[in-house]
Scaffold this motif. Sequence first.
Motif, PDB file in Angstrom:
ATOM      1  N   PRO A 153       0.830  -1.218   0.000  1.00 14.91           N
ATOM      2  CA  PRO A 153       0.000   0.000   0.000  1.00 14.91           C
ATOM      3  C   PRO A 153       0.854   1.252   0.000  1.00 14.91           C
ATOM      4  O   PRO A 153       2.027   1.239   0.389  1.00 14.91           O
ATOM      5  CB  PRO A 153      -0.811  -0.139   1.298  1.00 14.91           C
ATOM      6  N   PHE A 156       2.539   2.323   3.256  1.00 13.16           N
ATOM      7  CA  PHE A 156       3.205   1.199   3.928  1.00 13.16           C
ATOM      8  C   PHE A 156       4.236   1.678   4.944  1.00 13.16           C
ATOM      9  O   PHE A 156       4.304   1.168   6.063  1.00 13.16           O
ATOM     10  CB  PHE A 156       3.878   0.312   2.878  1.00 13.16           C
ATOM     11  N   ARG A 159       2.849   2.866   8.349  1.00 21.61           N
ATOM     12  CA  ARG A 159       2.063   1.935   9.171  1.00 21.61           C
ATOM     13  C   ARG A 159       2.909   1.401  10.329  1.00 21.61           C
ATOM     14  O   ARG A 159       4.141   1.388  10.261  1.00 21.61           O
ATOM     15  CB  ARG A 159       1.551   0.782   8.312  1.00 21.61           C
ATOM     16  N   ASP A 163       1.853  -4.092  11.384  1.00 20.14           N
ATOM     17  CA  ASP A 163       1.114  -4.115  10.117  1.00 20.14           C
ATOM     18  C   ASP A 163       2.061  -4.310   8.940  1.00 20.14           C
ATOM     19  O   ASP A 163       1.728  -5.007   7.977  1.00 20.14           O
ATOM     20  CB  ASP A 163       0.330  -2.814   9.947  1.00 20.14           C
ATOM     21  N   GLN A 164       3.229  -3.683   9.001  1.00 19.55           N
ATOM     22  CA  GLN A 164       4.203  -3.868   7.932  1.00 19.55           C
ATOM     23  C   GLN A 164       4.626  -5.331   7.811  1.00 19.55           C
ATOM     24  O   GLN A 164       4.688  -5.886   6.712  1.00 19.55           O
ATOM     25  CB  GLN A 164       5.432  -2.987   8.176  1.00 19.55           C
ATOM     26  N   GLU A 166       2.982  -7.983   8.810  1.00 21.17           N
ATOM     27  CA  GLU A 166       1.856  -8.794   8.337  1.00 21.17           C
ATOM     28  C   GLU A 166       1.684  -8.662   6.826  1.00 21.17           C
ATOM     29  O   GLU A 166       1.487  -9.663   6.115  1.00 21.17           O
ATOM     30  CB  GLU A 166       0.582  -8.352   9.050  1.00 21.17           C
ATOM     31  N   THR A 167       1.776  -7.425   6.320  1.00 21.82           N
ATOM     32  CA  THR A 167       1.623  -7.203   4.883  1.00 21.82           C
ATOM     33  C   THR A 167       2.738  -7.879   4.100  1.00 21.82           C
ATOM     34  O   THR A 167       2.494  -8.548   3.095  1.00 21.82           O
ATOM     35  CB  THR A 167       1.609  -5.699   4.573  1.00 21.82           C
ATOM     36  N   TRP A 170       2.329 -11.678   3.947  1.00 26.02           N
ATOM     37  CA  TRP A 170       1.280 -12.116   3.013  1.00 26.02           C
ATOM     38  C   TRP A 170       1.741 -11.975   1.562  1.00 26.02           C
ATOM     39  O   TRP A 170       1.525 -12.883   0.749  1.00 26.02           O
ATOM     40  CB  TRP A 170       0.019 -11.284   3.239  1.00 26.02           C
ATOM     41  N   ASN A 579      -5.336  -8.263  -3.839  1.00 23.82           N
ATOM     42  CA  ASN A 579      -4.512  -7.911  -2.690  1.00 23.82           C
ATOM     43  C   ASN A 579      -5.363  -7.109  -1.714  1.00 23.82           C
ATOM     44  O   ASN A 579      -5.714  -5.959  -1.990  1.00 23.82           O
ATOM     45  CB  ASN A 579      -3.310  -7.090  -3.151  1.00 23.82           C
ATOM     46  N   TYR A 581      -4.590  -5.632   0.910  1.00 29.20           N
ATOM     47  CA  TYR A 581      -3.879  -4.501   1.515  1.00 29.20           C
ATOM     48  C   TYR A 581      -3.804  -3.302   0.590  1.00 29.20           C
ATOM     49  O   TYR A 581      -3.563  -2.181   1.038  1.00 29.20           O
ATOM     50  CB  TYR A 581      -2.467  -4.936   1.919  1.00 29.20           C
ATOM     51  N   THR A 582      -3.965  -3.517  -0.719  1.00 25.43           N
ATOM     52  CA  THR A 582      -3.937  -2.407  -1.676  1.00 25.43           C
ATOM     53  C   THR A 582      -5.261  -2.222  -2.403  1.00 25.43           C
ATOM     54  O   THR A 582      -5.496  -1.158  -2.992  1.00 25.43           O
ATOM     55  CB  THR A 582      -2.844  -2.639  -2.730  1.00 25.43           C
TER      56      THR A 582
END
Length: 652
Positions: A153, A156, A159, A163-164, A166-167, A170, A579, A581-582
């Motif tokens: 995102p 990014f 964040r 969260d970074q 986790e993203t 994935w 995705n 996240y985006t």
Amino acid sequence: MRRESRPGADGAEAEVPARASRTSANPKRRGSKLKAPTEFPRPSSETWDDPPEFHAALDLHMRRHGDTPYGLSRALLAKGIRVDTTTLRSWRLSTKAPSHARSLEILNLLERRWRLPEDYFASKLPISARAVKDRLEGVLDRKEARRLAWHLPDDFRDRPPGDQAETLAWVRRVIISGSTDYRTYQAKALQHRFAIRFPGLVDAPDGPRLRTGPRGRDLVASDLLMQEMRELLGFKTATLTGIGFKRRGVWSAVTARQKTDHLGLMLGALHAPAAGAVRGLGAPMATLSLSLLVFPRVWDWYLRWRETRRGFYTRWEADMLANAAAFTHPETGWLTQSGHMAGHLRPVPHLVSDADVERAQSDWSGACATLYRYALARVKEVERVARVHHDPFEPILPVLEADSPVAEYRKIADEVLRRAPCPRRYPVAAAEASRAFLMIRLGLHLGFRQKNLRQLLVTPRGQPPRTERQLTDLLRGELRWSDRDGGWEVFVPLNAFKNAHSSFFGRQPFRLVLPDLAGLYEALEQYLATHRPRLIGPAQDPGTLFVKSAKRSSSDAAYNQATFYEAWRTAIQRYGIFNPYTGRGAVAGLLPHGPHCVRDVLATHILKQTGSYEQASYAIQDTPEMVAQHYGRFLPADKAAIAAQILNRVWA
């Protein structure tokens, strides 16, 4: 233009044009020109069509709310953001585009000013190198940042670390590698290179090149192995057999390369150190020869090594044993008819003794006959316990499970168009998006194997097409304009297909006029006129429809098997996989895959619609038996649903 400074909203000095300063000194003009900027201006209309491009969307909302670049500059300055009016004008005219973190902050303020959804403008911006640097600098190294930037995102970097993480986890698991057990095994196996290669014998121009890198080098065969492999390939690929030899079946160039690779893996396993990661036999290179293939003990060692490495037997081992039987056939086997190979035998420590070598040299025909009987028996045993090492449908299960698989897969092509960057601002990125769109569209219309799609030639409109004889000699098809049908035609000679002797063709070439649906012709002609030449650049035109982006490090614009697969896989990673996240991507649950999966989509779609394996085979130029065995995912529930449609009419 001269500039003066005055205090900004936060007390800091802000640059303003000198003309504005003189205007503020005039009390008659101060009220009309420098009244306090409206924070939430009313739009001229509540209904509007959303443009796909950033510059068009910015122009629309500026006009809707009566804003000018100068007025927006003052409104943003009141919020503590200093931006020049020329910057806003260049964004509006598409001569420049926002590309760094400060620009994204400006867009967020404009979204709040005009009551637009969050990230409305950011979603219309293409990924640029500057945005990648600003977003990921200090978080990832440069190489990984370039690889992952598209899939992260825009905020990014801002964040929280959790969260970074986790993203990133994935994206790496789902988009980059694809989370399947087989791909995990394959990735680990590829880290240890042990195969023996035969450069110059079967390396076709469009084949993968030898890999040399930090993870290891391809081991080049000895002079003896090169000589033996040259003799084997000459026997199996020559138009006519040598005098006194008999042969059953001929290898094509693709088959020859595949068989050579398989034998190279076997010889490489024998040579790999026993104490290393591969856990091979450790046989010296001087002892390796294709004549070792006459010993059942060699084959038994290799079969057990394969089973230990993977955990079970597969159809691959059965095919290798079938090759062993073919090499030692009493009448047509290459080893059986090559008695001089006995002189190449050498003892192999812990596997082939001196006595074994002496027996084989004294009775070469008997040794070949023994191996022939052994191979036929072992094939049956392996086939009985062989397992499928991975589900070929797994990467595209969300598509195959849809009521209309083709319509679901088409969403990827639509996503490419929706996310395509502006050709004027990003000409190369727009050309690559156009190429990805046509790859998917032609894949869905033609149902070709990767080789036929990759090697498809093109003749521009207005030029004479190649003759059937020329295409037959080239073993390739062609896309050309048909004046008779008034459309773009794909013509492929019979010998270009892997299954040329299939009943589908009936000894006739393939010909199909592409339908002018959903903007296909417009996209095709724009690609040929603008995007394809831009991709080729200064490189030599390979004549194929699909070409690589020529770079300074690679001036070759022709795809090979590996690079074409990667181009398709990249398109799926960018536009196919949804995705969360985006918010980008077309199909949730999709995994990276290559062009061959399109054949599964076409076959399964027709099976779900008609229940006919024969009609499904028409879509992929094959037979109903091949569709049933390899391509169609037609479950009992799908079959029952088709039957229920007919039976339920009784109760209507």
